[in-house]
Scaffold this motif. Structure first.
Motif, short mmCIF file in Angstrom:
data_model
loop_
_atom_site.label_atom_id
_atom_site.label_comp_id
_atom_site.label_asym_id
_atom_site.label_seq_id
_atom_site.Cartn_x
_atom_site.Cartn_y
_atom_site.Cartn_z
N ARG A 136 -20.96 36.61 -1.04
CA ARG A 136 -22.40 36.77 -1.88
C ARG A 136 -23.48 36.70 -0.68
O ARG A 136 -23.31 36.18 0.36
N LYS A 137 -24.65 37.05 -1.04
CA LYS A 137 -25.71 37.23 -0.36
C LYS A 137 -26.10 35.75 0.05
O LYS A 137 -26.09 35.12 -1.10
N LYS A 138 -26.92 35.51 0.89
CA LYS A 138 -27.30 34.20 1.31
C LYS A 138 -28.61 34.22 2.08
O LYS A 138 -28.91 34.93 2.88
N ILE A 139 -29.46 33.24 1.55
CA ILE A 139 -30.92 33.06 1.97
C ILE A 139 -30.87 31.59 2.55
O ILE A 139 -30.71 30.79 1.76
N ALA A 140 -31.45 31.67 3.74
CA ALA A 140 -31.72 30.34 4.28
C ALA A 140 -33.28 30.27 4.13
O ALA A 140 -34.02 31.13 4.70
N VAL A 141 -33.73 29.12 3.70
CA VAL A 141 -35.37 28.84 3.71
C VAL A 141 -35.33 27.50 4.62
O VAL A 141 -34.86 26.46 4.13
N ILE A 142 -36.13 27.94 5.89
CA ILE A 142 -36.34 26.67 6.80
C ILE A 142 -37.81 26.03 6.63
O ILE A 142 -38.59 26.67 6.82
N GLY A 143 -37.55 24.72 6.32
CA GLY A 143 -38.82 24.01 5.72
C GLY A 143 -38.55 23.73 4.41
O GLY A 143 -38.91 24.82 3.46
N ALA A 144 -38.58 22.67 3.73
CA ALA A 144 -38.86 22.10 2.37
C ALA A 144 -39.95 21.60 1.80
O ALA A 144 -39.89 20.98 0.97
N GLY A 145 -40.96 22.04 2.67
CA GLY A 145 -42.26 21.61 2.03
C GLY A 145 -42.74 22.57 0.89
O GLY A 145 -41.89 23.07 0.08
N PHE A 146 -44.00 22.69 0.36
CA PHE A 146 -44.33 23.04 -0.86
C PHE A 146 -44.03 24.57 -0.81
O PHE A 146 -43.59 25.32 -1.81
N VAL A 147 -44.33 25.43 0.39
CA VAL A 147 -44.12 26.68 0.57
C VAL A 147 -42.67 26.99 0.48
O VAL A 147 -41.96 27.80 -0.15
N GLY A 148 -41.71 26.19 1.33
CA GLY A 148 -40.45 26.52 1.44
C GLY A 148 -39.70 26.12 0.26
O GLY A 148 -38.61 26.90 -0.23
N SER A 149 -39.92 25.03 -0.59
CA SER A 149 -39.00 24.76 -1.81
C SER A 149 -39.63 25.64 -3.08
O SER A 149 -38.76 26.07 -3.69
N THR A 150 -40.81 26.15 -2.85
CA THR A 150 -41.16 27.22 -3.87
C THR A 150 -40.51 28.65 -3.51
O THR A 150 -40.19 29.39 -4.27
N GLN B 89 -34.17 31.73 -8.62
CA GLN B 89 -34.49 32.14 -10.14
C GLN B 89 -34.15 33.68 -10.36
O GLN B 89 -33.76 34.23 -11.35
N LYS B 90 -34.45 34.51 -9.10
CA LYS B 90 -34.20 35.91 -9.38
C LYS B 90 -32.82 36.24 -8.97
O LYS B 90 -32.50 37.33 -8.82
N GLU B 91 -32.04 35.33 -8.45
CA GLU B 91 -30.50 35.57 -8.40
C GLU B 91 -30.39 36.45 -7.04
O GLU B 91 -29.60 37.29 -7.09
N LEU B 92 -31.06 36.15 -6.22
CA LEU B 92 -30.95 37.09 -4.84
C LEU B 92 -29.71 36.69 -4.08
O LEU B 92 -29.55 37.40 -3.04
N GLY B 93 -29.33 35.53 -4.28
CA GLY B 93 -27.89 35.08 -3.44
C GLY B 93 -28.07 33.57 -3.53
O GLY B 93 -28.99 32.93 -4.34
N ASP B 94 -27.26 33.25 -2.81
CA ASP B 94 -26.90 31.44 -2.58
C ASP B 94 -28.15 30.97 -1.68
O ASP B 94 -28.43 31.66 -0.64
N VAL B 95 -28.82 29.84 -1.88
CA VAL B 95 -29.89 29.59 -1.45
C VAL B 95 -29.55 28.20 -0.40
O VAL B 95 -28.99 27.26 -0.94
N VAL B 96 -30.02 28.09 0.86
CA VAL B 96 -29.87 26.86 1.64
C VAL B 96 -31.28 26.71 2.09
O VAL B 96 -31.86 27.39 2.53
N ALA C 86 -48.22 31.78 -4.13
CA ALA C 86 -48.40 33.23 -3.69
C ALA C 86 -47.67 33.49 -2.41
O ALA C 86 -46.99 34.74 -2.24
N PRO C 87 -47.90 32.77 -1.35
CA PRO C 87 -47.32 32.90 -0.07
C PRO C 87 -45.80 32.97 -0.13
O PRO C 87 -45.01 33.80 0.49
N SER C 88 -45.30 32.08 -0.92
CA SER C 88 -43.76 31.85 -1.13
C SER C 88 -43.16 33.21 -1.73
O SER C 88 -42.09 33.84 -1.47
N ARG C 89 -43.96 33.60 -2.98
CA ARG C 89 -43.70 34.91 -3.63
C ARG C 89 -43.83 36.06 -2.80
O ARG C 89 -42.97 37.07 -2.84
#
Length: 314
Positions: A5-19, A26-33, A231-234
């Protein structure tokens, strides 16, 4: 053999990262870490997001961690880690603080996701993208700065609001730096296919351009602490989706210029580029008129000045 499966890593779990994790799952782009030095925040937010899956009907797995080994083989890594800009603080002042964070992040990416496409979101974005590219040593196709997607969305939102039309029918791009010298391109902005110059007075357009340039500060002023994050996260997820789905989208993003538009000293500047499975696949040769070229050059100088502050960070 199991399908990967596709995998997306998001580094930083602040407001921008968690969003960012929220939109991507939500868009099912892949599994998220979702990774953060504050492991509790990363795990707690990931569990919360995962528990919304049965209601929202998405099958993306969401995992929180503080361990870079968990981002192993990510297709896309979105870097949001860093201090937000506080009211009254310039983007420049953030350079020293956030460069140290980005350096650590890049070491983890290099080790565990060496083939990923990296999207840099943290501020000051232009400089952090240049610094991340230096630290990673990846080709320019795989280190891209998110600024233009956000700034262009703001530009389009303000045009739609002023004309009381659907945002879906407004086109407009912002090039150059992600800061006060950004360049909303008025000449090509349109509603339907009608140029906004036919629909709005010069004064109204000037006000929209000014508001676009100050949109981040406007939000920060209201929030008092922290800065924009929906908007930045989107914007970052729009880029990630184009890459993960090989969409060949033409988006305004910051990439290293190697002679394009007369820039060849390793600066990363916002231009129109094609994003697909390989990352940044082509820079679109936007034909600027004399006024636009002068404004773009000013924007490049703003990036150059900020990047020069990096020399003191080591």
């Amino acid at each position: 053999m199991a399908h990967k499966r596709k995998k997306i890593a998001v580094i930083g779990a602040g407001f921008v990262g968690s969003t960012t994790a929220h939109w991507a799952a939500q868009k099912e782009l892949g599994d998220v870490v979702l990774l953060d030095v504050n492991e509790g925040a990363a795990i707690g937010k990931s569990l919360d997001l995962f528990q919304s899956a049965p209601i929202e009907n998405f099958d993306s797995k969401v995992k929180g961690t503080a361990n870079y080994a968990d981002i192993q083989d990510s297709d896309v890594v979105i870097v949001t880690a860093g201090m937000p800009r506080k009211p009254g603080m310039s983007r420049d002042e953030l350079v020293g603080i956030n460069a140290k964070i980005v350096k650590d992040v890049c070491a983890g990416i290099k080790q565990y996701a060496p083939n990923s496409v990296v999207i840099v979101v943290c501020n000051p974005m232009d400089v952090m993208a240049v610094y991340a590219k230096q630290q990673l040593g990846f080709p320019r196709e795989r280190v891209i700065g998110m600024g233009g997607c956000l700034d262009s969305a703001r530009f389009r939102a303000f045009i739609a609001e002023e004309l009381n039309v659907s945002v879906k029918d407004v086109t407009g791009v912002v090039l150059g730096n992600h800061g006060d010298a950004m360049m909303p391109v008025v000449r090509t902005a349109s509603v339907g296919t009608t140029p906004i110059t036919d629909l709005l007075s010069a004064d109204k357009i000037k006000a929209i351009v000014a508001r676009t340039k100050q949109a981040g500060a406007e939000i920060g002023g209201h929030l008092k602490t922290g800065s924009a994050y929906y908007a930045p996260s989107r914007g970052a997820v729009e880029m990630a989706e184009a890459i993960l789905k090989d969409q060949k989208r033409i988006l305004p993003v910051a990439v290293e210029l190697n002679g394009e538009f007369g820039v060849n000293d390793g600066l990363m500047v916002g231009v129109l580029a094609k994003l697909g499975g390989a990352g940044m696949e082509q820079i679109i040769d936007f034909k600027m008129n004399a006024d636009e070229k002068a404004e773009f050059d000013k924007s490049v100088e703003a990036v150059r000045a900020l990047v020069s502050t990096l020399k003191t960070v080591q």
